[in-house]
Design a protein around this motif. Structure first.
Motif, PDB file in Angstrom:
ATOM      1  N   MET A   1       0.845  -1.184   0.000  1.00 33.95           N
ATOM      2  CA  MET A   1       0.000   0.000   0.000  1.00 33.95           C
ATOM      3  C   MET A   1       0.880   1.233   0.000  1.00 33.95           C
ATOM      4  O   MET A   1       1.849   1.317   0.744  1.00 33.95           O
ATOM      5  CB  MET A   1      -0.906  -0.002   1.230  1.00 33.95           C
ATOM      6  N   THR A   2       0.529   2.195  -0.838  1.00 34.71           N
ATOM      7  CA  THR A   2       1.262   3.459  -0.888  1.00 34.71           C
ATOM      8  C   THR A   2       0.329   4.586  -0.483  1.00 34.71           C
ATOM      9  O   THR A   2      -0.781   4.704  -0.992  1.00 34.71           O
ATOM     10  CB  THR A   2       1.821   3.725  -2.300  1.00 34.71           C
ATOM     11  N   VAL A   3       0.803   5.423   0.435  1.00 35.98           N
ATOM     12  CA  VAL A   3       0.037   6.547   0.955  1.00 35.98           C
ATOM     13  C   VAL A   3       0.697   7.839   0.496  1.00 35.98           C
ATOM     14  O   VAL A   3       1.904   8.025   0.671  1.00 35.98           O
ATOM     15  CB  VAL A   3      -0.011   6.518   2.495  1.00 35.98           C
ATOM     16  N   LEU A   4      -0.095   8.722  -0.080  1.00 43.88           N
ATOM     17  CA  LEU A   4       0.390  10.050  -0.424  1.00 43.88           C
ATOM     18  C   LEU A   4       0.185  10.961   0.778  1.00 43.88           C
ATOM     19  O   LEU A   4      -0.912  11.006   1.345  1.00 43.88           O
ATOM     20  CB  LEU A   4      -0.386  10.622  -1.620  1.00 43.88           C
ATOM     21  N   VAL A   5       1.238  11.673   1.168  1.00 45.14           N
ATOM     22  CA  VAL A   5       1.142  12.710   2.188  1.00 45.14           C
ATOM     23  C   VAL A   5       1.484  14.016   1.481  1.00 45.14           C
ATOM     24  O   VAL A   5       2.638  14.255   1.126  1.00 45.14           O
ATOM     25  CB  VAL A   5       2.092  12.454   3.375  1.00 45.14           C
ATOM     26  N   ALA A   6       0.456  14.826   1.232  1.00 47.35           N
ATOM     27  CA  ALA A   6       0.628  16.084   0.503  1.00 47.35           C
ATOM     28  C   ALA A   6       0.380  17.240   1.461  1.00 47.35           C
ATOM     29  O   ALA A   6      -0.379  17.114   2.420  1.00 47.35           O
ATOM     30  CB  ALA A   6      -0.347  16.142  -0.669  1.00 47.35           C
ATOM     31  N   TYR A   7       1.006  18.376   1.164  1.00 47.97           N
ATOM     32  CA  TYR A   7       0.906  19.499   2.092  1.00 47.97           C
ATOM     33  C   TYR A   7       0.960  20.831   1.358  1.00 47.97           C
ATOM     34  O   TYR A   7       1.556  20.961   0.300  1.00 47.97           O
ATOM     35  CB  TYR A   7       2.039  19.444   3.117  1.00 47.97           C
ATOM     36  N   GLY A   8       0.321  21.822   1.969  1.00 48.34           N
ATOM     37  CA  GLY A   8       0.400  23.200   1.518  1.00 48.34           C
ATOM     38  C   GLY A   8       1.098  24.005   2.605  1.00 48.34           C
ATOM     39  O   GLY A   8       0.664  23.975   3.765  1.00 48.34           O
ATOM     40  N   THR A   9       2.173  24.682   2.250  1.00 48.25           N
ATOM     41  CA  THR A   9       2.949  25.421   3.232  1.00 48.25           C
ATOM     42  C   THR A   9       3.552  26.657   2.588  1.00 48.25           C
ATOM     43  O   THR A   9       3.766  26.682   1.375  1.00 48.25           O
ATOM     44  CB  THR A   9       4.067  24.534   3.836  1.00 48.25           C
TER      45      THR A   9
ATOM     46  N   LEU B   1       4.134   0.922   5.866  1.00 49.75           N
ATOM     47  CA  LEU B   1       3.405   1.436   4.711  1.00 49.75           C
ATOM     48  C   LEU B   1       4.342   2.221   3.801  1.00 49.75           C
ATOM     49  O   LEU B   1       5.209   2.956   4.275  1.00 49.75           O
ATOM     50  CB  LEU B   1       2.261   2.350   5.164  1.00 49.75           C
ATOM     51  N   GLY B   2       4.157   2.076   2.512  1.00 48.91           N
ATOM     52  CA  GLY B   2       4.907   2.890   1.565  1.00 48.91           C
ATOM     53  C   GLY B   2       4.335   4.299   1.562  1.00 48.91           C
ATOM     54  O   GLY B   2       3.123   4.463   1.662  1.00 48.91           O
ATOM     55  N   THR B   3       5.191   5.286   1.480  1.00 45.47           N
ATOM     56  CA  THR B   3       4.699   6.664   1.481  1.00 45.47           C
ATOM     57  C   THR B   3       5.428   7.494   0.435  1.00 45.47           C
ATOM     58  O   THR B   3       6.553   7.189   0.047  1.00 45.47           O
ATOM     59  CB  THR B   3       4.888   7.362   2.846  1.00 45.47           C
ATOM     60  N   GLU B   4       4.746   8.538   0.027  1.00 45.76           N
ATOM     61  CA  GLU B   4       5.359   9.549  -0.827  1.00 45.76           C
ATOM     62  C   GLU B   4       4.892  10.891  -0.281  1.00 45.76           C
ATOM     63  O   GLU B   4       3.698  11.102  -0.077  1.00 45.76           O
ATOM     64  CB  GLU B   4       4.915   9.379  -2.273  1.00 45.76           C
TER      65      GLU B   4
ATOM     66  N   GLU C   1      -3.277   4.345  -2.600  1.00 48.82           N
ATOM     67  CA  GLU C   1      -4.393   3.649  -1.955  1.00 48.82           C
ATOM     68  C   GLU C   1      -5.030   4.492  -0.854  1.00 48.82           C
ATOM     69  O   GLU C   1      -6.180   4.253  -0.481  1.00 48.82           O
ATOM     70  CB  GLU C   1      -3.927   2.310  -1.379  1.00 48.82           C
ATOM     71  N   ALA C   2      -4.288   5.449  -0.322  1.00 49.84           N
ATOM     72  CA  ALA C   2      -4.796   6.337   0.723  1.00 49.84           C
ATOM     73  C   ALA C   2      -4.070   7.672   0.606  1.00 49.84           C
ATOM     74  O   ALA C   2      -2.968   7.745   0.046  1.00 49.84           O
ATOM     75  CB  ALA C   2      -4.585   5.737   2.102  1.00 49.84           C
TER      76      ALA C   2
END
Length: 163
Positions: free
Chosen positions: A1-9, A30-33, A47-48
Protein backbone atom coordinates in the motif's frame (compact mmCIF):
# COMPACT_ATOMS: atom_id res chain seq x y z
CA UNK A 1 0.00 0.00 0.00
CA UNK A 2 1.26 3.46 -0.89
CA UNK A 3 0.04 6.55 0.95
CA UNK A 4 0.39 10.05 -0.42
CA UNK A 5 1.14 12.71 2.19
CA UNK A 6 0.63 16.08 0.50
CA UNK A 7 0.91 19.50 2.09
CA UNK A 8 0.40 23.20 1.52
CA UNK A 9 2.95 25.42 3.23
CA UNK A 10 4.48 28.86 2.89
CA UNK A 11 7.44 28.75 5.25
CA UNK A 12 8.05 24.99 5.56
CA UNK A 13 6.55 24.22 8.96
CA UNK A 14 3.69 22.14 7.55
CA UNK A 15 6.13 20.30 5.25
CA UNK A 16 8.06 19.15 8.33
CA UNK A 17 4.84 17.83 9.88
CA UNK A 18 4.01 16.00 6.63
CA UNK A 19 7.49 14.45 6.65
CA UNK A 20 6.92 13.26 10.22
CA UNK A 21 3.55 11.73 9.27
CA UNK A 22 5.17 9.91 6.34
CA UNK A 23 8.05 8.67 8.50
CA UNK A 24 5.64 7.27 11.10
CA UNK A 25 3.63 5.50 8.39
CA UNK A 26 6.83 4.02 6.91
CA UNK A 27 7.92 2.79 10.36
CA UNK A 28 4.65 0.87 10.47
CA UNK A 29 5.25 -0.83 7.14
CA UNK A 30 3.41 1.44 4.71
CA UNK A 31 4.91 2.89 1.57
CA UNK A 32 4.70 6.66 1.48
CA UNK A 33 5.36 9.55 -0.83
CA UNK A 34 5.51 13.11 0.50
CA UNK A 35 4.85 15.92 -1.95
CA UNK A 36 3.94 19.59 -1.98
CA UNK A 37 0.22 19.80 -2.77
CA UNK A 38 0.85 22.10 -5.73
CA UNK A 39 2.93 19.38 -7.44
CA UNK A 40 0.32 16.61 -7.19
CA UNK A 41 -1.22 15.91 -10.59
CA UNK A 42 -2.78 12.50 -9.90
CA UNK A 43 -3.92 10.74 -6.72
CA UNK A 44 -5.32 7.59 -8.33
CA UNK A 45 -2.09 5.63 -7.93
CA UNK A 46 -2.28 5.91 -4.13
CA UNK A 47 -4.39 3.65 -1.95
CA UNK A 48 -4.80 6.34 0.72
CA UNK A 49 -4.11 10.07 1.04
CA UNK A 50 -3.24 12.47 3.85
CA UNK A 51 -3.49 16.19 3.05
CA UNK A 52 -2.19 18.90 5.35
CA UNK A 53 -2.41 22.63 5.15
CA UNK A 54 -1.09 25.55 7.10
CA UNK A 55 -3.73 27.86 8.50
CA UNK A 56 -3.65 31.54 7.57
CA UNK A 57 -6.33 33.93 8.82
CA UNK A 58 -8.73 31.07 9.43
CA UNK A 59 -8.24 29.45 6.02
CA UNK A 60 -6.39 26.35 4.92
CA UNK A 61 -3.37 26.93 2.69
CA UNK A 62 -4.36 27.62 -0.93
CA UNK A 63 -2.35 24.67 -2.30
CA UNK A 64 -4.13 22.20 -0.01
CA UNK A 65 -7.54 23.67 -0.94
CA UNK A 66 -6.73 23.38 -4.64
CA UNK A 67 -5.54 19.79 -4.34
CA UNK A 68 -8.74 18.58 -2.67
CA UNK A 69 -10.90 20.56 -5.10
CA UNK A 70 -9.11 19.31 -8.24
CA UNK A 71 -8.99 15.68 -7.15
CA UNK A 72 -12.27 15.47 -5.22
CA UNK A 73 -13.69 12.53 -7.17
CA UNK A 74 -10.61 10.36 -6.71
CA UNK A 75 -10.15 11.43 -3.09
CA UNK A 76 -13.75 10.50 -2.28
CA UNK A 77 -12.98 6.93 -3.40
CA UNK A 78 -10.07 6.27 -1.05
CA UNK A 79 -9.26 6.64 2.63
CA UNK A 80 -8.50 10.31 3.32
CA UNK A 81 -7.23 12.14 6.38
CA UNK A 82 -6.65 15.87 6.78
CA UNK A 83 -4.51 17.94 9.11
CA UNK A 84 -4.04 21.61 9.77
CA UNK A 85 -1.13 23.42 11.35
CA UNK A 86 -1.12 26.87 12.69
CA UNK A 87 -1.87 27.86 16.25
CA UNK A 88 1.12 29.77 17.54
CA UNK A 89 0.50 28.76 21.12
CA UNK A 90 0.08 25.56 23.14
CA UNK A 91 -3.67 25.27 22.43
CA UNK A 92 -3.28 22.36 19.99
CA UNK A 93 -1.58 20.26 22.66
CA UNK A 94 -4.11 21.23 25.33
CA UNK A 95 -7.33 20.44 23.50
CA UNK A 96 -8.81 19.20 20.24
CA UNK A 97 -9.17 22.14 17.85
CA UNK A 98 -11.94 21.60 15.33
CA UNK A 99 -11.27 22.13 11.64
CA UNK A 100 -11.91 25.55 10.16
CA UNK A 101 -15.13 25.88 8.15
CA UNK A 102 -13.61 25.13 4.73
CA UNK A 103 -11.81 22.03 5.99
CA UNK A 104 -14.96 20.87 7.77
CA UNK A 105 -16.88 21.14 4.46
CA UNK A 106 -14.13 19.18 2.69
CA UNK A 107 -14.27 16.48 5.36
CA UNK A 108 -18.00 16.10 4.87
CA UNK A 109 -18.02 16.19 1.07
CA UNK A 110 -15.13 13.73 0.72
CA UNK A 111 -16.03 11.56 3.70
CA UNK A 112 -12.61 12.08 5.27
CA UNK A 113 -11.83 9.68 8.09
CA UNK A 114 -10.35 12.28 10.36
CA UNK A 115 -8.77 15.64 10.97
CA UNK A 116 -6.38 17.05 13.53
CA UNK A 117 -4.96 20.51 14.13
CA UNK A 118 -1.31 20.62 15.17
CA UNK A 119 0.52 23.60 16.58
CA UNK A 120 2.37 25.72 14.07
CA UNK A 121 5.81 27.24 13.78
CA UNK A 122 6.76 30.76 12.80
CA UNK A 123 10.39 31.75 13.17
CA UNK A 124 12.64 34.60 12.10
CA UNK A 125 13.03 34.78 8.35
CA UNK A 126 9.45 33.74 7.64
CA UNK A 127 8.00 35.19 4.45
CA UNK A 128 4.97 37.41 4.30
CA UNK A 129 3.80 40.69 5.72
CA UNK A 130 1.50 39.10 8.30
CA UNK A 131 4.25 36.72 9.41
CA UNK A 132 6.55 39.69 9.88
CA UNK A 133 3.96 41.50 12.00
CA UNK A 134 3.41 38.41 14.16
CA UNK A 135 7.14 38.03 14.70
CA UNK A 136 7.56 41.73 15.43
CA UNK A 137 4.91 41.38 18.13
CA UNK A 138 6.93 38.56 19.70
CA UNK A 139 4.28 35.94 19.04
CA UNK A 140 6.26 33.50 16.91
CA UNK A 141 7.83 30.24 17.99
CA UNK A 142 7.66 26.52 17.39
CA UNK A 143 4.54 24.88 18.81
CA UNK A 144 4.66 21.64 16.82
CA UNK A 145 4.27 18.46 18.89
CA UNK A 146 5.95 15.67 16.95
CA UNK A 147 4.93 13.03 19.50
CA UNK A 148 1.29 13.93 18.75
CA UNK A 149 2.02 13.79 15.01
CA UNK A 150 3.51 10.32 15.34
CA UNK A 151 0.61 9.12 17.48
CA UNK A 152 -1.95 10.39 14.95
CA UNK A 153 -0.07 8.80 12.05
CA UNK A 154 0.08 5.55 14.03
CA UNK A 155 -3.72 5.53 14.25
CA UNK A 156 -3.92 6.04 10.48
CA UNK A 157 -1.54 3.14 9.91
CA UNK A 158 -3.62 0.94 12.21
CA UNK A 159 -6.78 1.72 10.23
CA UNK A 160 -5.09 1.08 6.91
CA UNK A 161 -3.62 -2.23 8.00
CA UNK A 162 -7.11 -3.46 8.92
CA UNK A 163 -8.22 -3.06 5.29
Amino acid sequence: MTVLVAYGTTNGSTARIADAVAAALRERGLGTETRPARSVTDVTRYEAVVVGGALYAGRWHRDARRLVRRHRRALAQRPLWLFSSGPLDASATERDIPPVRGVRRTMTSLNARGHVTFGGCLEEGARGWIAGRILAAGKGGDFRDFDAVEEWAGRIAGELKKR
